[in-house]
Design a protein around this motif. Structure first.
Motif, PDB file in Angstrom:
ATOM      1  N   LEU A  94       9.325   4.390  -0.262  1.00  0.00           N
ATOM      2  CA  LEU A  94       8.552   3.427   1.596  1.00  0.00           C
ATOM      3  C   LEU A  94       7.413   3.687   1.713  1.00  0.00           C
ATOM      4  CD1 LEU A  94      10.580   5.133   4.526  1.00  0.00           C
ATOM      5  CD2 LEU A  94       7.766   4.023   4.287  1.00  0.00           C
ATOM      6  N   PRO A  95       6.377   1.919   1.399  1.00  0.00           N
ATOM      7  CA  PRO A  95       5.238   2.019   2.311  1.00  0.00           C
ATOM      8  C   PRO A  95       5.029   2.896   3.218  1.00  0.00           C
ATOM      9  CG  PRO A  95       5.874   0.286   0.975  1.00  0.00           C
ATOM     10  CD  PRO A  95       7.077   1.057   1.349  1.00  0.00           C
ATOM     11  N   VAL A  96       4.090   3.829   3.436  1.00  0.00           N
ATOM     12  CA  VAL A  96       4.047   3.848   5.325  1.00  0.00           C
ATOM     13  C   VAL A  96       2.681   2.929   5.390  1.00  0.00           C
ATOM     14  CG1 VAL A  96       3.475   5.407   6.491  1.00  0.00           C
ATOM     15  CG2 VAL A  96       4.490   5.874   5.470  1.00  0.00           C
ATOM     16  N   VAL A  97       1.956   2.505   4.580  1.00  0.00           N
ATOM     17  CA  VAL A  97       1.278   1.681   4.429  1.00  0.00           C
ATOM     18  C   VAL A  97       1.258   0.473   4.853  1.00  0.00           C
ATOM     19  CG1 VAL A  97       0.257   1.773   1.932  1.00  0.00           C
ATOM     20  CG2 VAL A  97      -1.368   0.807   3.071  1.00  0.00           C
ATOM     21  N   PRO A  98       0.489   0.122   5.928  1.00  0.00           N
ATOM     22  CA  PRO A  98       0.716  -1.343   5.787  1.00  0.00           C
ATOM     23  C   PRO A  98       0.464  -2.335   5.461  1.00  0.00           C
ATOM     24  CG  PRO A  98      -0.537  -0.584   7.858  1.00  0.00           C
ATOM     25  CD  PRO A  98      -0.201   0.761   6.320  1.00  0.00           C
ATOM     26  N   MET A  99       1.840  -3.438   4.855  1.00  0.00           N
ATOM     27  CA  MET A  99       1.350  -4.695   4.257  1.00  0.00           C
ATOM     28  C   MET A  99      -0.687  -5.355   4.592  1.00  0.00           C
ATOM     29  SD  MET A  99       5.274  -6.665   4.071  1.00  0.00           S
ATOM     30  CE  MET A  99       4.821  -7.404   3.305  1.00  0.00           C
ATOM     31  N   PHE A 100      -0.887  -4.965   5.716  1.00  0.00           N
ATOM     32  CA  PHE A 100      -1.520  -5.612   6.027  1.00  0.00           C
ATOM     33  C   PHE A 100      -3.143  -5.209   5.153  1.00  0.00           C
ATOM     34  CE2 PHE A 100      -0.550  -4.052  10.267  1.00  0.00           C
ATOM     35  CZ  PHE A 100      -1.055  -2.663  10.350  1.00  0.00           C
ATOM     36  N   HIS A 101      -2.882  -4.174   5.136  1.00  0.00           N
ATOM     37  CA  HIS A 101      -3.953  -2.289   4.824  1.00  0.00           C
ATOM     38  C   HIS A 101      -4.170  -3.303   3.356  1.00  0.00           C
ATOM     39  CE1 HIS A 101      -5.734   1.462   4.041  1.00  0.00           C
ATOM     40  NE2 HIS A 101      -7.043   0.827   3.885  1.00  0.00           N
ATOM     41  N   ALA A 102      -4.624  -3.901   2.323  1.00  0.00           N
ATOM     42  CA  ALA A 102      -5.147  -4.052   1.734  1.00  0.00           C
ATOM     43  C   ALA A 102      -3.653  -3.967   0.454  1.00  0.00           C
ATOM     44  CB  ALA A 102      -6.211  -3.135   0.991  1.00  0.00           C
ATOM     45  N   HIS A 146       9.379   7.319  -3.541  1.00  0.00           N
ATOM     46  CA  HIS A 146       7.799   6.963  -3.687  1.00  0.00           C
ATOM     47  C   HIS A 146       7.331   6.770  -2.474  1.00  0.00           C
ATOM     48  CE1 HIS A 146       8.736   7.312  -7.729  1.00  0.00           C
ATOM     49  NE2 HIS A 146       7.634   7.536  -8.166  1.00  0.00           N
ATOM     50  N   SER A 147       5.982   6.987  -2.115  1.00  0.00           N
ATOM     51  CA  SER A 147       5.679   6.782  -0.662  1.00  0.00           C
ATOM     52  C   SER A 147       4.327   7.422  -1.222  1.00  0.00           C
ATOM     53  CB  SER A 147       5.925   8.166   0.658  1.00  0.00           C
ATOM     54  OG  SER A 147       5.270   7.669   1.513  1.00  0.00           O
ATOM     55  N   ARG A 166       9.402  12.426  -4.153  1.00  0.00           N
ATOM     56  CA  ARG A 166       9.037  13.181  -5.635  1.00  0.00           C
ATOM     57  C   ARG A 166       7.365  13.403  -5.522  1.00  0.00           C
ATOM     58  NH1 ARG A 166       8.128  11.333 -10.671  1.00  0.00           N
ATOM     59  NH2 ARG A 166       8.830   9.049  -9.973  1.00  0.00           N
ATOM     60  N   ARG A 167       7.174  11.828  -5.271  1.00  0.00           N
ATOM     61  CA  ARG A 167       5.655  11.413  -5.599  1.00  0.00           C
ATOM     62  C   ARG A 167       4.839  10.635  -4.193  1.00  0.00           C
ATOM     63  NH1 ARG A 167       2.596  10.360 -10.271  1.00  0.00           N
ATOM     64  NH2 ARG A 167       1.137   9.470 -10.428  1.00  0.00           N
ATOM     65  N   ALA A 168       3.406  11.403  -3.327  1.00  0.00           N
ATOM     66  CA  ALA A 168       3.623  10.792  -2.448  1.00  0.00           C
ATOM     67  C   ALA A 168       1.713  10.396  -3.086  1.00  0.00           C
ATOM     68  CB  ALA A 168       3.059  12.447  -1.850  1.00  0.00           C
ATOM     69  N   VAL A 169       1.531   8.977  -2.846  1.00  0.00           N
ATOM     70  CA  VAL A 169       0.430   8.638  -3.449  1.00  0.00           C
ATOM     71  C   VAL A 169      -0.588   8.881  -1.768  1.00  0.00           C
ATOM     72  CG1 VAL A 169      -1.272   6.559  -3.595  1.00  0.00           C
ATOM     73  CG2 VAL A 169       1.159   7.096  -4.041  1.00  0.00           C
ATOM     74  N   ILE A 170      -2.045   9.446  -1.765  1.00  0.00           N
ATOM     75  CA  ILE A 170      -3.185   9.664  -0.978  1.00  0.00           C
ATOM     76  C   ILE A 170      -3.685   8.943  -1.278  1.00  0.00           C
ATOM     77  CG2 ILE A 170      -3.627  11.191   0.733  1.00  0.00           C
ATOM     78  CD1 ILE A 170      -2.104  12.888  -0.167  1.00  0.00           C
ATOM     79  N   ILE A 215       5.790  18.180  -4.751  1.00  0.00           N
ATOM     80  CA  ILE A 215       5.683  16.888  -4.831  1.00  0.00           C
ATOM     81  C   ILE A 215       4.965  16.860  -5.112  1.00  0.00           C
ATOM     82  CG2 ILE A 215       5.851  14.895  -2.530  1.00  0.00           C
ATOM     83  CD1 ILE A 215       6.937  16.536  -1.223  1.00  0.00           C
ATOM     84  N   GLU A 216       4.564  15.292  -6.320  1.00  0.00           N
ATOM     85  CA  GLU A 216       3.460  15.231  -7.007  1.00  0.00           C
ATOM     86  C   GLU A 216       2.553  14.265  -6.198  1.00  0.00           C
ATOM     87  OE1 GLU A 216       4.503  12.432 -10.030  1.00  0.00           O
ATOM     88  OE2 GLU A 216       5.969  14.525 -10.949  1.00  0.00           O
ATOM     89  N   VAL A 217       1.507  14.687  -5.954  1.00  0.00           N
ATOM     90  CA  VAL A 217       0.514  14.032  -5.292  1.00  0.00           C
ATOM     91  C   VAL A 217      -0.224  13.173  -6.120  1.00  0.00           C
ATOM     92  CG1 VAL A 217      -1.269  14.385  -3.570  1.00  0.00           C
ATOM     93  CG2 VAL A 217       0.442  16.007  -3.197  1.00  0.00           C
ATOM     94  N   ALA A 218      -0.593  11.848  -5.512  1.00  0.00           N
ATOM     95  CA  ALA A 218      -1.697  10.434  -6.455  1.00  0.00           C
ATOM     96  C   ALA A 218      -2.461  10.415  -5.682  1.00  0.00           C
ATOM     97  CB  ALA A 218      -0.119   9.766  -7.087  1.00  0.00           C
ATOM     98  N   HIS A 219      -4.162  11.440  -5.885  1.00  0.00           N
ATOM     99  CA  HIS A 219      -4.960  11.055  -4.624  1.00  0.00           C
ATOM    100  C   HIS A 219      -5.997   9.637  -5.399  1.00  0.00           C
ATOM    101  CE1 HIS A 219      -8.790  12.592  -2.829  1.00  0.00           C
ATOM    102  NE2 HIS A 219      -8.419  11.608  -2.408  1.00  0.00           N
ATOM    103  N   ALA A 220      -5.502   8.806  -4.560  1.00  0.00           N
ATOM    104  CA  ALA A 220      -5.790   7.303  -4.806  1.00  0.00           C
ATOM    105  C   ALA A 220      -7.680   6.714  -3.608  1.00  0.00           C
ATOM    106  CB  ALA A 220      -4.854   6.032  -4.591  1.00  0.00           C
ATOM    107  N   TRP A 221      -8.460   6.815  -4.979  1.00  0.00           N
ATOM    108  CA  TRP A 221      -9.114   6.170  -4.479  1.00  0.00           C
ATOM    109  C   TRP A 221      -9.350   4.645  -4.512  1.00  0.00           C
ATOM    110  CZ3 TRP A 221     -13.347   3.039  -7.273  1.00  0.00           C
ATOM    111  CH2 TRP A 221     -14.134   2.578  -6.108  1.00  0.00           C
ATOM    112  N   GLY A 222     -10.008   3.757  -3.746  1.00  0.00           N
ATOM    113  CA  GLY A 222     -10.115   2.649  -3.835  1.00  0.00           C
ATOM    114  C   GLY A 222     -10.022   1.290  -2.285  1.00  0.00           C
ATOM    115  N   MET A 223     -10.769   0.403  -2.567  1.00  0.00           N
ATOM    116  CA  MET A 223     -10.910  -0.853  -1.409  1.00  0.00           C
ATOM    117  C   MET A 223     -10.502  -2.004  -1.039  1.00  0.00           C
ATOM    118  SD  MET A 223     -14.993  -0.222  -2.825  1.00  0.00           S
ATOM    119  CE  MET A 223     -15.434  -0.674  -1.262  1.00  0.00           C
ATOM    120  N   THR A 224     -10.403  -3.015   0.187  1.00  0.00           N
ATOM    121  CA  THR A 224      -9.849  -4.122  -0.234  1.00  0.00           C
ATOM    122  C   THR A 224     -10.913  -5.277  -1.125  1.00  0.00           C
ATOM    123  OG1 THR A 224     -10.059  -3.568   2.327  1.00  0.00           O
ATOM    124  CG2 THR A 224      -9.533  -6.269   1.334  1.00  0.00           C
ATOM    125  N   GLU A 225     -11.555  -4.373  -1.813  1.00  0.00           N
ATOM    126  CA  GLU A 225     -12.490  -5.757  -2.784  1.00  0.00           C
ATOM    127  C   GLU A 225     -11.975  -4.837  -4.009  1.00  0.00           C
ATOM    128  OE1 GLU A 225     -13.997  -3.887  -0.539  1.00  0.00           O
ATOM    129  OE2 GLU A 225     -15.929  -5.084   0.189  1.00  0.00           O
TER     130      GLU A 225
END
Ligand code: ADP
Length: 531
Positions: A215-223, A261-262, A287-291, A309-319
């Motif tokens: 379940l991607p809470v992150v919207p499809m318009f966000h990268a 996964h979310s 089981r896995r939360a990407v933040i 819950i496993e936390v996957a802490h991610a960094w990135g940007m539109t680019e």
């Protein structure tokens, strides 16, 4: 001599074909804005995508044309996403939370010929219409009328043959939020999206398989919803898409659909915690939360980890398509204490194979990966931007392919990257740097603090000093002295804010991050005590 292996162009249409063929019955669930739920499958999404591609050709669209969406996450959006790419076009996801002027600028700049939108955004579209110079067709995604998406694709043919071409053809477009100047367009290619998706499946990144329910809470318009709609098709994961991000709706979906996964920005998780504290609830099979999107506070990571819950802490940007780094577990993970494990997860992790990082000082000298020296973070790789879209063009990178991220980071000897701050947000006190991120994330660990933002305020002696703006949790009476006492053993003494000011709310960007620019502008000349 050339190699002797096949090299079909990497096209995203192969992803949807693969999902339809190998994982046809696997479900795509949509929770619509009106509260109803509908169920589809990868096979049906692929069929709808073909029909939509045929419909676009009937509307007169040609290779390279842009199709805009102003929409939340749902099955029609997913079909349009693959359909636009499948007719050789470019799907331009537009963020409906942007201001009117930005929306008009972005859509005109992209030269979008079709605009698909959710009924809930009809008022925005009506207001925009007189200013849009290139849009010829307006289609309501969830409308039941003749002008709706369903009616359009039901009139179309399933037999459409995907447009073929180079793997370097563009297929997606997303604008950065333009913290300075106009927003800039990032044009994704078939090839870059596929390589990004391959990288994101790995256990150390999203850890996806056919059994996953995402379940991607992150919207499809966000990268591109962080690439989840591509990665999920690759393994035939079940997707659960929601048109609303209200915490109680999300929790019910987690539980009822068996979400494993979310992914979302920190504010999304904060909202869920608040709802859980007030109304109860549980994480179901999560089981896995990407933040990602902003630094995940330590207290947030601890709370999720304590819940198993496993936390996957991610960094990135539109680019960067957008995954730059993500927190993978080190080899000695199982031997670490809980606190040491949290120490690992609060950092932003490593690049997946394919991408590379380096840090530079102000004289462009490459800095050591020593775990202490911080500098300007650069990245390069096959899913990292080369040039911005249109006349903002010109290389976004240097001669060796390095893209300057605008972030300040430390690289550790084991490859882990730690964001110190955005270059613009760093608080410069007496020639030294104070990380606004570290300060605010320490503060949200204090009981009673819901949200915090640290900004540099002009100071006659020190150049800048930190002011901490705090939103209290409902019913809390936490005061300045409590927070200062809490922070005293978490940050250096000279980092402690000169003042803590309580506010009712903090401004957020269109992607749910704290709008630091607005706060900096508002408080730049604020009179701190003793200044
Ligand atoms: P914008 O915020 O400008 O719309 P993006 O959504 O592409 O653009 O955001 C990219 C920026 O968000 C990064 O450059 C970085 O400053 C910040 N960011 C993203 N993830 C993290 C993270 N895990 N920790 C700290 N900062 C992050």
């Amino acid at each position: 001599m050339i190699g002797a292996m096949q090299a079909p162009p990497l096209r995203v249409t192969d992803l949807i074909d693969h999902a339809a063929r190998e994982h046809g019955p696997r479900e795509i669930v949509t929770r619509w804005a009106d509260g109803t739920t509908s169920r589809s499958t990868w096979a049906e999404v692929a069929r709808d995508a073909r029909r939509f591609a045929a419909a676009l050709v009937d509307l007169g669209l040609a290779r390279g044309d842009r199709v805009a969406t102003l929409a939340m996450n749902h099955g029609h959006h997913l079909a349009a996403w693959y359909g636009a790419a499948g007719m050789g076009g470019v799907l331009h996801t537009v963020n409906p939370r942007l201001f009117h002027e930005q929306l008009a600028y972005i859509i005109n700049h992209a030269g979008d010929r079709v605009l698909l939108y959710d009924a809930m955004f009809a008022p925005i579209v009506e207001k925009l219409k007189p200013e849009l110079t290139t849009v010829e067709h307006f289609i309501v995604f969830d409308g039941s009328g003749e002008d709706g998406f369903r009616a359009l694709i039901d009139r179309s043919d399933d037999g459409f043959e995907w447009v073929t071409g180079s793997e370097r053809d563009p297929c997606g477009l997303c604008y950065t939020s333009g913290t300075t100047g106009h927003p800039k367009g990032v044009l994704y290619e078939h090839r870059s999206n596929i390589i990004h998706a391959l990288a994101s499946l790995q256990p150390d990144v999203f850890d996806l398989s056919t059994r996953s329910v995402f379940l991607p809470v992150v919207p499809m318009f966000h990268a591109n919803a962080w690439g989840v709609p591509y990665a999920a098709a690759m393994v035939g994961a079940k997707l659960v898409l929601s048109c609303t991000n209200e915490a109680d709706v999300l929790w019910r979906l987690f539980r009822d659909e068996g979400v494993t996964h979310s992914a979302g920005v920190p504010t999304v998780w904060l909202a869920m915690f608040a709802d859980m504290d007030a109304n109860g609830g549980d994480y179901g099979r999560l089981r896995r939360a990407v933040i990602g999107g902003s630094a995940a506070p330590r207290a947030m990571i601890e709370r999720l980890m304590r819940a198993g819950i496993e936390v996957a802490h991610a960094w990135g940007m539109t680019e960067t398509s957008p995954i730059g780094t993500i927190g993978s577990r080190p080899g000695d993970w199982d031997d670490l204490s809980f606190d040491r494990q949290v120490d690992v997860v609060v950092k932003q992790g490593r690049v997946p194979y394919g991408a590379e990082l380096r840090t530079l000082d102000d004289d462009d000298r490459v800095l050591p990966r020593d775990g202490v020296t911080s500098g300007r973070l650069q990245i390069r790789g096959p899913w990292i931007i080369e040039t911005y879209f249109g006349d903002d063009g010109g290389p976004a990178i240097d001669a060796d392919g390095w893209f300057d991220t605008g972030d300040v980071a430390i690289l550790h000897p084991d490859g882990v990257m730690q964001i110190t701050d955005r270059a613009k947000d760093v608080i410069k006190s007496g020639g030294e740097w104070i990380s606004s991120i570290e300060l605010e994330n320490a503060a949200v660990g204090c009981a009673g603090v819901a949200e915090a933002a640290a900004v540099g305020v002009h100071h006659p002696k020190w150049d800048e000093r930190p002011l901490l703006l705090v939103v209290r949790k409902p019913g809390s009476t936490v005061c300045e002295a409590d927070i200062l006492a809490y922070l005293s053993d978490k940050v250096a003494k000279w980092w402690l804010p000169d003042e803590i000011k309580f506010v009712a709310e903090l401004p957020h960007t269109a992607t749910g991050k704290i709008l630091k620019r607005a706060l900096r502008d508002e408080y730049r000349d604020y009179r701190l005590p003793g200044a």
